[in-house]
Design a protein around this motif. Structure first.
Motif, PDB file in Angstrom:
ATOM      1  N   ASN A  36      49.988  26.642  24.988  1.00 16.59           N
ATOM      2  CA  ASN A  36      49.036  27.667  24.092  1.00 16.59           C
ATOM      3  C   ASN A  36      49.728  29.327  24.831  1.00 16.59           C
ATOM      4  OD1 ASN A  36      48.833  26.084  22.481  1.00 16.59           O
ATOM      5  ND2 ASN A  36      46.723  25.911  24.048  1.00 16.59           N
ATOM      6  N   ASP A  37      50.385  28.910  26.697  1.00 13.57           N
ATOM      7  CA  ASP A  37      50.682  30.600  26.845  1.00 13.57           C
ATOM      8  C   ASP A  37      51.492  31.312  26.136  1.00 13.57           C
ATOM      9  OD1 ASP A  37      50.808  33.003  28.475  1.00 13.57           O
ATOM     10  OD2 ASP A  37      50.451  32.158  29.806  1.00 13.57           O
ATOM     11  N   ALA A  38      51.488  32.408  25.190  1.00 10.55           N
ATOM     12  CA  ALA A  38      53.028  32.874  25.354  1.00 10.55           C
ATOM     13  C   ALA A  38      53.807  33.633  25.718  1.00 10.55           C
ATOM     14  CB  ALA A  38      52.386  33.607  24.289  1.00 10.55           C
ATOM     15  N   ALA A  39      53.093  33.596  27.221  1.00  6.57           N
ATOM     16  CA  ALA A  39      54.203  34.368  27.660  1.00  6.57           C
ATOM     17  C   ALA A  39      54.642  33.358  28.947  1.00  6.57           C
ATOM     18  CB  ALA A  39      53.141  35.020  29.642  1.00  6.57           C
ATOM     19  N   ASP A  40      54.433  31.791  29.127  1.00  2.13           N
ATOM     20  CA  ASP A  40      54.242  30.755  30.094  1.00  2.13           C
ATOM     21  C   ASP A  40      56.260  30.937  29.200  1.00  2.13           C
ATOM     22  OD1 ASP A  40      55.850  27.682  31.071  1.00  2.13           O
ATOM     23  OD2 ASP A  40      53.271  27.725  30.958  1.00  2.13           O
ATOM     24  N   VAL A  41      56.916  30.839  30.251  1.00  3.25           N
ATOM     25  CA  VAL A  41      58.475  30.442  30.812  1.00  3.25           C
ATOM     26  C   VAL A  41      59.137  29.262  29.207  1.00  3.25           C
ATOM     27  CG1 VAL A  41      59.497  29.711  32.349  1.00  3.25           C
ATOM     28  CG2 VAL A  41      60.489  31.041  31.068  1.00  3.25           C
ATOM     29  N   LEU A  42      58.450  28.344  29.114  1.00  3.36           N
ATOM     30  CA  LEU A  42      58.729  27.352  28.198  1.00  3.36           C
ATOM     31  C   LEU A  42      58.865  27.430  27.105  1.00  3.36           C
ATOM     32  CD1 LEU A  42      58.028  23.983  28.238  1.00  3.36           C
ATOM     33  CD2 LEU A  42      55.680  24.913  26.724  1.00  3.36           C
ATOM     34  N   ARG A  43      58.673  28.620  26.438  1.00  2.00           N
ATOM     35  CA  ARG A  43      59.298  28.976  24.810  1.00  2.00           C
ATOM     36  C   ARG A  43      60.637  29.330  24.810  1.00  2.00           C
ATOM     37  NH1 ARG A  43      53.825  31.024  22.103  1.00  2.00           N
ATOM     38  NH2 ARG A  43      52.717  29.703  22.320  1.00  2.00           N
ATOM     39  N   GLN A  44      61.218  29.920  26.318  1.00  2.00           N
ATOM     40  CA  GLN A  44      62.578  30.377  25.769  1.00  2.00           C
ATOM     41  C   GLN A  44      63.338  29.237  26.758  1.00  2.00           C
ATOM     42  OE1 GLN A  44      61.890  33.933  29.234  1.00  2.00           O
ATOM     43  NE2 GLN A  44      60.252  34.210  28.210  1.00  2.00           N
ATOM     44  N   GLN A  45      62.510  28.044  27.375  1.00  2.00           N
ATOM     45  CA  GLN A  45      63.108  27.050  27.505  1.00  2.00           C
ATOM     46  C   GLN A  45      63.045  25.953  26.517  1.00  2.00           C
ATOM     47  OE1 GLN A  45      60.583  26.110  30.859  1.00  2.00           O
ATOM     48  NE2 GLN A  45      62.039  26.618  32.821  1.00  2.00           N
ATOM     49  N   ASN A  46      62.789  25.981  25.691  1.00  2.00           N
ATOM     50  CA  ASN A  46      62.372  25.412  24.542  1.00  2.00           C
ATOM     51  C   ASN A  46      61.887  26.432  23.629  1.00  2.00           C
ATOM     52  OD1 ASN A  46      62.037  23.547  22.389  1.00  2.00           O
ATOM     53  ND2 ASN A  46      60.714  21.853  23.155  1.00  2.00           N
ATOM     54  N   PRO A  47      63.163  26.290  22.787  1.00  2.00           N
ATOM     55  CA  PRO A  47      62.158  26.869  21.439  1.00  2.00           C
ATOM     56  C   PRO A  47      61.074  26.595  20.554  1.00  2.00           C
ATOM     57  CG  PRO A  47      64.818  27.616  21.416  1.00  2.00           C
ATOM     58  CD  PRO A  47      64.323  26.351  22.476  1.00  2.00           C
ATOM     59  N   LEU A  48      60.646  25.149  20.709  1.00  2.00           N
ATOM     60  CA  LEU A  48      59.901  24.857  20.358  1.00  2.00           C
ATOM     61  C   LEU A  48      58.370  24.902  20.506  1.00  2.00           C
ATOM     62  CD1 LEU A  48      61.669  21.653  18.994  1.00  2.00           C
ATOM     63  CD2 LEU A  48      61.403  22.880  17.642  1.00  2.00           C
ATOM     64  N   GLY A  49      59.376  25.290  22.084  1.00  2.00           N
ATOM     65  CA  GLY A  49      56.907  25.206  22.772  1.00  2.00           C
ATOM     66  C   GLY A  49      56.789  24.400  22.613  1.00  2.00           C
ATOM     67  N   LYS A  50      57.675  22.765  23.114  1.00  2.00           N
ATOM     68  CA  LYS A  50      56.720  21.805  23.276  1.00  2.00           C
ATOM     69  C   LYS A  50      57.842  21.033  24.815  1.00  2.00           C
ATOM     70  CE  LYS A  50      55.988  20.082  18.808  1.00  2.00           C
ATOM     71  NZ  LYS A  50      56.501  19.130  18.272  1.00  2.00           N
ATOM     72  N   ILE A  51      57.163  20.200  25.376  1.00  2.00           N
ATOM     73  CA  ILE A  51      56.941  19.314  26.276  1.00  2.00           C
ATOM     74  C   ILE A  51      57.121  18.267  26.229  1.00  2.00           C
ATOM     75  CG2 ILE A  51      55.754  20.972  28.023  1.00  2.00           C
ATOM     76  CD1 ILE A  51      52.880  19.303  28.180  1.00  2.00           C
ATOM     77  N   PRO A  52      57.899  17.480  27.292  1.00  2.00           N
ATOM     78  CA  PRO A  52      57.979  17.828  28.143  1.00  2.00           C
ATOM     79  C   PRO A  52      59.812  18.748  28.467  1.00  2.00           C
ATOM     80  CG  PRO A  52      58.517  15.522  27.933  1.00  2.00           C
ATOM     81  CD  PRO A  52      57.763  15.758  26.926  1.00  2.00           C
ATOM     82  N   VAL A  53      60.363  19.313  28.816  1.00  2.00           N
ATOM     83  CA  VAL A  53      61.455  20.099  28.981  1.00  2.00           C
ATOM     84  C   VAL A  53      62.086  19.698  30.731  1.00  2.00           C
ATOM     85  CG1 VAL A  53      62.937  21.825  28.337  1.00  2.00           C
ATOM     86  CG2 VAL A  53      61.120  22.012  27.384  1.00  2.00           C
ATOM     87  N   LEU A  54      63.194  19.235  30.068  1.00  2.00           N
ATOM     88  CA  LEU A  54      64.538  19.032  32.006  1.00  2.00           C
ATOM     89  C   LEU A  54      64.586  20.122  32.126  1.00  2.00           C
ATOM     90  CD1 LEU A  54      63.793  16.443  34.561  1.00  2.00           C
ATOM     91  CD2 LEU A  54      66.050  16.469  33.384  1.00  2.00           C
ATOM     92  N   VAL A  55      64.441  21.332  33.273  1.00  2.00           N
ATOM     93  CA  VAL A  55      65.517  22.388  32.857  1.00  2.00           C
ATOM     94  C   VAL A  55      66.280  21.921  34.445  1.00  2.00           C
ATOM     95  CG1 VAL A  55      65.587  24.800  34.020  1.00  2.00           C
ATOM     96  CG2 VAL A  55      63.936  23.858  32.552  1.00  2.00           C
ATOM     97  N   LEU A  56      67.961  22.302  34.175  1.00  2.00           N
ATOM     98  CA  LEU A  56      68.624  21.423  35.275  1.00  2.00           C
ATOM     99  C   LEU A  56      69.252  21.846  36.251  1.00  2.00           C
ATOM    100  CD1 LEU A  56      71.385  19.282  32.904  1.00  2.00           C
ATOM    101  CD2 LEU A  56      68.752  18.826  33.634  1.00  2.00           C
ATOM    102  N   ASP A  57      69.876  21.868  37.285  1.00  2.00           N
ATOM    103  CA  ASP A  57      69.524  23.078  38.466  1.00  2.00           C
ATOM    104  C   ASP A  57      70.329  24.284  37.955  1.00  2.00           C
ATOM    105  OD1 ASP A  57      68.565  21.416  39.851  1.00  2.00           O
ATOM    106  OD2 ASP A  57      70.113  20.515  41.422  1.00  2.00           O
ATOM    107  N   ASP A  58      71.224  24.043  37.146  1.00  2.00           N
ATOM    108  CA  ASP A  58      72.359  25.153  36.231  1.00  2.00           C
ATOM    109  C   ASP A  58      71.412  25.734  35.381  1.00  2.00           C
ATOM    110  OD1 ASP A  58      72.635  23.537  34.522  1.00  2.00           O
ATOM    111  OD2 ASP A  58      74.641  23.536  33.849  1.00  2.00           O
TER     112      ASP A  58
END
Ligand SMILES: N[C@@H](CCC(=O)N[C@@H](CS)C(=O)NCC(=O)O)C(=O)O
Length: 180
Positions: A36-58
Motif C-alpha cells: 500500500n506504500d507508494a514510496a516502497d521500492v517494491l513498485r519499481q521492483q515489480n510494476p504490478l506492486g505485488k509480492i512476493p518478488v525475488l531480487v537477484l544480486d545483479d
C-alpha cells in the motif's frame, strides 16, 4: 538475494517454504514490503506492486511466486520441486490450483478491505467462495486458517490429516505461519 514479501502473504509463504525445502534459506534475506506504500521500492521492483518478488544480486527482479519457485528449483539443481518429464504438467496444474485458491481467498479479503460494508457485492463474494469449495473437494491450505478461521476443517477431515502430515514433515510450514 532479497525476497520482498510480508508475513501474512500466502504467496510469500509458499516461496519461503520452497526456500526451506530446497535448502536455500541462507541465500535469501527477507525484506518486508508494504504493497500500500507508494514510496516502497517494491513498485519499481515489480510494476504490478505485488509480492512476493525475488531480487537477484545483479538487481534483476523475478516474480510472480510461480516463477520464483521455478527459478529456485533450477538454482537447487532442477527437478526437486517441479519434476521434469510426464509428472511436470501435473505438478504445475496442482500449483495453479493452489494459486487459484489463494487468489479467490485474497479477493474476498480485499473486498472487505477496499469496499465499505454497504458496497460489498455478496454475489461476487459467493462466486469466489464457491471456487474455494470446489478446490477444497481436492485439498486445502493454511491461508484459509489465517483468514477464514479454519472453518474448512470441519468438512474436510482428510485434508486436515494431509496438512498435519505435511506440517510434520516440513517444519517450514509452521515456521512461516503468520502469527500477527
Ligand atoms: N500471482 C501472484 C499473486 C501475488 C499476490 O496477489 N500478492 C498479494 C499479497 S498476498 C499482493 O501483492 N497484493 C497487492 C496488490 O494486488 O496490489 C503470485 O503468485 O505471486
Amino acid at each position: 538475494m532479497i525476497l520482498r514479501s510480508s508475513p501474512a502473504s500466502p504467496f510469500g509463504r509458499k516461496v519461503k517454504i520452497a526456500l526451506a525445502v530446497l535448502g536455500l534459506k541462507d541465500k535469501v534475506e527477507v525484506v518486508v514490503a508494504d504493497t500500500n506504500d507508494a514510496a516502497d521500492v517494491l513498485r519499481q521492483q515489480n510494476p504490478l506492486g505485488k509480492i512476493p518478488v525475488l531480487v537477484l544480486d545483479d538487481g534483476k527482479s523475478i516474480f510472480d511466486s510461480r516463477v520464483i519457485v521455478e527459478y529456485l528449483d533450477q538454482l537447487a539443481g532442477g527437478g526437486k520441486m517441479i519434476p521434469a518429464g510426464p509428472a511436470r504438467i501435473d505438478v504445475l496444474v496442482q500449483h495453479a490450483l493452489a494459486d487459484g485458491l489463494m487468489d479467490a481467498a485474497l479477493l474476498q479479503v480485499l473486498e472487505g478491505r477496499w469496499r465499505a460494508e454497504d458496497r460489498r457485492e455478496a454475489k461476487w463474494l459467493a462466486y469466489q467462495a464457491e471456487k474455494i469449495q470446489r478446490v477444497l473437494k481436492v485439498w486445502a491450505l493454511g491461508y484459509l486458517d489465517l483468514r477464514f478461521e479454519g472453518k474448512w476443517r470441519a468438512d474436510h477431515p482428510k485434508m486436515v490429516k494431509w496438512l498435519d502430515a505435511f506440517a510434520a514433515q516440513n517444519p517450514s510450514f509452521e515456521e512461516t505461519r503468520f502469527k500477527g
